[in-house]
Design a protein around this motif. Sequence first.
Motif, mmCIF file in Angstrom:
data_model
loop_
_atom_site.group_PDB
_atom_site.id
_atom_site.type_symbol
_atom_site.label_atom_id
_atom_site.label_comp_id
_atom_site.label_asym_id
_atom_site.label_seq_id
_atom_site.Cartn_x
_atom_site.Cartn_y
_atom_site.Cartn_z
ATOM 1 N N GLN A 1 -42.855 24.692 -16.450
ATOM 2 C CA GLN A 1 -42.809 24.369 -17.870
ATOM 3 C C GLN A 1 -42.621 25.639 -18.698
ATOM 4 O OE1 GLN A 1 -42.696 21.073 -18.708
ATOM 5 N NE2 GLN A 1 -42.658 20.984 -16.475
ATOM 6 N N ASP A 2 -42.029 25.458 -19.855
ATOM 7 C CA ASP A 2 -41.715 26.615 -20.691
ATOM 8 C C ASP A 2 -42.965 27.333 -21.187
ATOM 9 O OD1 ASP A 2 -39.079 26.043 -20.351
ATOM 10 O OD2 ASP A 2 -38.840 25.013 -22.268
ATOM 11 N N ASN A 3 -44.073 26.625 -21.333
ATOM 12 C CA ASN A 3 -45.272 27.246 -21.911
ATOM 13 C C ASN A 3 -46.205 27.841 -20.860
ATOM 14 O OD1 ASN A 3 -46.030 24.811 -20.855
ATOM 15 N ND2 ASN A 3 -47.189 24.129 -22.628
ATOM 16 N N ILE A 4 -45.788 27.872 -19.585
ATOM 17 C CA ILE A 4 -46.577 28.571 -18.571
ATOM 18 C C ILE A 4 -45.682 28.908 -17.380
ATOM 19 C CG2 ILE A 4 -47.434 26.342 -17.711
ATOM 20 C CD1 ILE A 4 -49.932 27.908 -16.716
ATOM 21 N N THR A 5 -45.304 30.163 -17.287
ATOM 22 C CA THR A 5 -44.583 30.653 -16.114
ATOM 23 C C THR A 5 -45.491 31.467 -15.208
ATOM 24 O OG1 THR A 5 -43.879 32.585 -17.391
ATOM 25 C CG2 THR A 5 -42.368 30.716 -17.299
ATOM 26 N N ALA A 6 -46.514 32.073 -15.791
ATOM 27 C CA ALA A 6 -47.453 32.886 -15.020
ATOM 28 C C ALA A 6 -48.864 32.568 -15.484
ATOM 29 C CB ALA A 6 -47.170 34.375 -15.197
ATOM 30 N N TYR A 7 -49.797 32.605 -14.561
ATOM 31 C CA TYR A 7 -51.200 32.393 -14.910
ATOM 32 C C TYR A 7 -51.881 33.711 -15.255
ATOM 33 C CZ TYR A 7 -56.108 31.104 -14.583
ATOM 34 O OH TYR A 7 -57.443 30.921 -14.852
ATOM 35 N N SER A 8 -51.469 34.779 -14.598
ATOM 36 C CA SER A 8 -52.061 36.093 -14.843
ATOM 37 C C SER A 8 -50.967 37.148 -14.782
ATOM 38 C CB SER A 8 -53.158 36.403 -13.813
ATOM 39 O OG SER A 8 -52.615 36.446 -12.504
ATOM 40 N N ILE A 9 -51.329 38.372 -15.154
ATOM 41 C CA ILE A 9 -50.378 39.469 -15.132
ATOM 42 C C ILE A 9 -49.844 39.698 -13.721
ATOM 43 C CG2 ILE A 9 -50.121 41.949 -15.497
ATOM 44 C CD1 ILE A 9 -50.248 40.482 -18.061
ATOM 45 N N GLU A 10 -50.698 39.519 -12.726
ATOM 46 C CA GLU A 10 -50.279 39.755 -11.347
ATOM 47 C C GLU A 10 -49.153 38.824 -10.923
ATOM 48 O OE1 GLU A 10 -54.083 41.575 -12.041
ATOM 49 O OE2 GLU A 10 -53.363 39.543 -12.364
ATOM 50 N N ASP A 11 -49.088 37.624 -11.473
ATOM 51 C CA ASP A 11 -48.012 36.700 -11.125
ATOM 52 C C ASP A 11 -46.650 37.245 -11.542
ATOM 53 O OD1 ASP A 11 -49.752 34.780 -10.039
ATOM 54 O OD2 ASP A 11 -50.189 33.980 -12.022
ATOM 55 N N ASN A 12 -46.595 37.963 -12.652
ATOM 56 C CA ASN A 12 -45.329 38.558 -13.075
ATOM 57 C C ASN A 12 -44.851 39.623 -12.098
ATOM 58 O OD1 ASN A 12 -45.188 37.047 -15.504
ATOM 59 N ND2 ASN A 12 -46.633 38.443 -16.470
ATOM 60 N N ARG A 13 -45.783 40.311 -11.485
ATOM 61 C CA ARG A 13 -45.411 41.360 -10.532
ATOM 62 C C ARG A 13 -44.905 40.788 -9.217
ATOM 63 N NH1 ARG A 13 -51.023 44.626 -11.814
ATOM 64 N NH2 ARG A 13 -50.486 45.242 -13.952
ATOM 65 N N LEU A 14 -45.068 39.503 -9.009
ATOM 66 C CA LEU A 14 -44.579 38.852 -7.789
ATOM 67 C C LEU A 14 -43.230 38.172 -8.008
ATOM 68 C CD1 LEU A 14 -47.920 37.192 -6.576
ATOM 69 C CD2 LEU A 14 -46.917 39.351 -5.810
ATOM 70 N N TRP A 15 -42.469 38.647 -9.003
ATOM 71 C CA TRP A 15 -41.194 37.990 -9.311
ATOM 72 C C TRP A 15 -40.220 38.071 -8.137
ATOM 73 C CZ3 TRP A 15 -36.590 40.595 -9.136
ATOM 74 C CH2 TRP A 15 -36.648 41.993 -9.125
ATOM 75 N N LEU A 16 -40.287 39.134 -7.331
ATOM 76 C CA LEU A 16 -39.385 39.261 -6.193
ATOM 77 C C LEU A 16 -39.682 38.200 -5.138
ATOM 78 C CD1 LEU A 16 -37.042 41.049 -5.361
ATOM 79 C CD2 LEU A 16 -38.652 42.502 -4.106
ATOM 80 N N ARG A 17 -40.953 37.857 -4.975
ATOM 81 C CA ARG A 17 -41.317 36.780 -4.042
ATOM 82 C C ARG A 17 -40.786 35.435 -4.537
ATOM 83 N NH1 ARG A 17 -47.563 36.281 -2.604
ATOM 84 N NH2 ARG A 17 -47.079 38.401 -1.884
ATOM 85 N N HIS A 18 -40.873 35.219 -5.850
ATOM 86 C CA HIS A 18 -40.328 33.982 -6.412
ATOM 87 C C HIS A 18 -38.806 33.943 -6.282
ATOM 88 C CE1 HIS A 18 -43.918 32.170 -8.275
ATOM 89 N NE2 HIS A 18 -44.327 33.406 -8.443
ATOM 90 N N LEU A 19 -38.159 35.103 -6.339
ATOM 91 C CA LEU A 19 -36.707 35.150 -6.144
ATOM 92 C C LEU A 19 -36.338 34.725 -4.729
ATOM 93 C CD1 LEU A 19 -33.884 35.890 -7.150
ATOM 94 C CD2 LEU A 19 -34.345 38.263 -6.448
ATOM 95 N N GLN A 20 -37.120 35.156 -3.751
ATOM 96 C CA GLN A 20 -36.876 34.728 -2.374
ATOM 97 C C GLN A 20 -37.102 33.221 -2.235
ATOM 98 O OE1 GLN A 20 -39.781 35.904 0.525
ATOM 99 N NE2 GLN A 20 -38.242 36.122 2.153
ATOM 100 N N ASN A 21 -38.170 32.714 -2.845
ATOM 101 C CA ASN A 21 -38.409 31.266 -2.809
ATOM 102 C C ASN A 21 -37.270 30.500 -3.477
ATOM 103 O OD1 ASN A 21 -40.849 31.550 -1.488
ATOM 104 N ND2 ASN A 21 -42.052 31.589 -3.370
ATOM 105 N N LEU A 22 -36.714 31.075 -4.550
ATOM 106 C CA LEU A 22 -35.593 30.424 -5.222
ATOM 107 C C LEU A 22 -34.423 30.213 -4.270
ATOM 108 C CD1 LEU A 22 -33.836 29.560 -7.687
ATOM 109 C CD2 LEU A 22 -33.420 32.000 -8.082
#
Length: 559
Positions: free
Chosen positions: A93-114
């Motif tokens: 959802q547009d109003n929640i992409t990350a729960y904490s700051i650490e989730d933003n640092r895992l963007w590369l892991r989300h790219l692999q999942n993508l």
Amino acid sequence: MTLEEQVLHAWKEWGIRVLVLLSLAIQVLLLVLAEFRRRVDSGVLRAFVWSAYMLADSTAIYVLGHMSVTSRSPEHRLMAFWAPFLLLHLGGQDNITAYSIEDNRLWLRHLQNLVVQVAAAAYVLYVSSMLDSRSLLREATIILFLVGAAKYGERVWALWRADSTPLGNKYMSFESPNRVSFSAEIVGPVHGRGWEASTYIAHLLLDIPRDLMNGPLPQQPRIYFWIFHDEVYRIAERQLSLMHDVLYTKAELQHRWCGICIRVISSLAAIGAFLLFLVVDYHQKESYNKVDVAVTYILLAGALVLETTSLLAGIFSSWTCFLLVKWRFKQGSREVMEHQIEVLPGRRTIWRVVASVYQLIHAGNWRRRYWSGSMGQHNLIQLCARSKTSGISKVATWMGLEDRWNTPFYSWSIPVSSSIRGMVVNQVVVRQSEARSHTVMARTRELYERMGWQAENIKLDESILSWHVATEIYLRWYTERQQETATGSRWEEGHRPLEYRAEVKDLSNYMLFLLATRDYMLSPTASRIAYVEACYALTALEYSSAEELITLLRRWGIA
């Protein structure tokens, strides 16, 4: 048939359906709770949001992994049509992409999942009959698949941008720290009061708090505004809300041309897929499983509601208002050339209408909080004293988890009082006056000398700990002197009563709360290691109460 076999058969028959509906329910739950999370400080609410956030991806990934086998069954051909919806769910959802700051640092892991999940969804469609030219749902399936992949990619992009800053994305010259170039539409004083003016100023200076998250700015912009004294705190509240959008939502990307296109296309795709499936269901009622048809209608209705909500929320947000104002200024307004900016001036009919609409939508924004209105509290003295007598803390210590248990357990929050708000605003005003700043520094140096210890040239984390302990010792000493006064004793000559005793203690506890639980909100040089070492050192001493610990620290200070 045994009970175990019945359970296995029921799960084989209903498992995918239940999990698909669960994935949709989680997205609806996140959409609703994410807005409450911004304004309500509740541990129970955070637990629900965290659970939903963690379950959202794992549920969709699990279903996509098993759908490639189940969708091949002639009885469940329609299940392949659900794969694009799961990609939409993974987009979040547009109003929640990350729960904490650490989730933003895992963007590369989300790219692999993508990459993996888009490939899995494509494989599900490939082995099914959904891409067959004879299927009436072919076009709808392809469009939903592309939209789902785009929204998932947008989420990864949002996580990556939240982990970086404007200064970190480009090289800047450090040779001329006092020279900063700004485009004409954002230079000059801002006239007017109200929601539009505060929102515009908050958006205008948003890059400053973003870059301060990663360290001090190499250049300090010189932008001057005419701001009323009572609006300073409200502008700070708006920036706090905007920083929440930057770090945890898609707000920035949502209002770019690509984000607008994605939302318009996704809404149209959801409407088209719903209408097309109505036609298919009408002409081929006997072709698909009735339960699968019902689940498909629920998914289509859910996608239609979620995408439409996302589009409308983006249109009527403060980000859109700011973009409209900037676009208005880029039209060559004479006020801009003269550095006399008026927010939504309304000299033309269209802008008068736009101003009226946004004022109507955001009516009462002055009364509505943009954040929880609370501040965290953490007291080192109380933690050490209580943990020595708490049975649960002793068990946590025996297991080697005392820090993980004590830090959140002995933290709490309080409402931000009006006096603290006034102190914050007054401090900003004081710092703007050079003469008064020199007076404050002189008083500060005098305080250093009277206390008998140096606070200069120490790190931020050590400074927070030192001032926190010093505050606790001083407030304890002040309480004792107050009790002596009540019994007939006199104050020391030259001593003045403490005017903001409660506020001083609350701010001291708040700074330690940031160091202990939110160290990422402080300067990058700050570390909670000093806090952990202080906890271990104080808990090793012999005392039975907070008062005894303070008395012990006072003796050490005198010695």
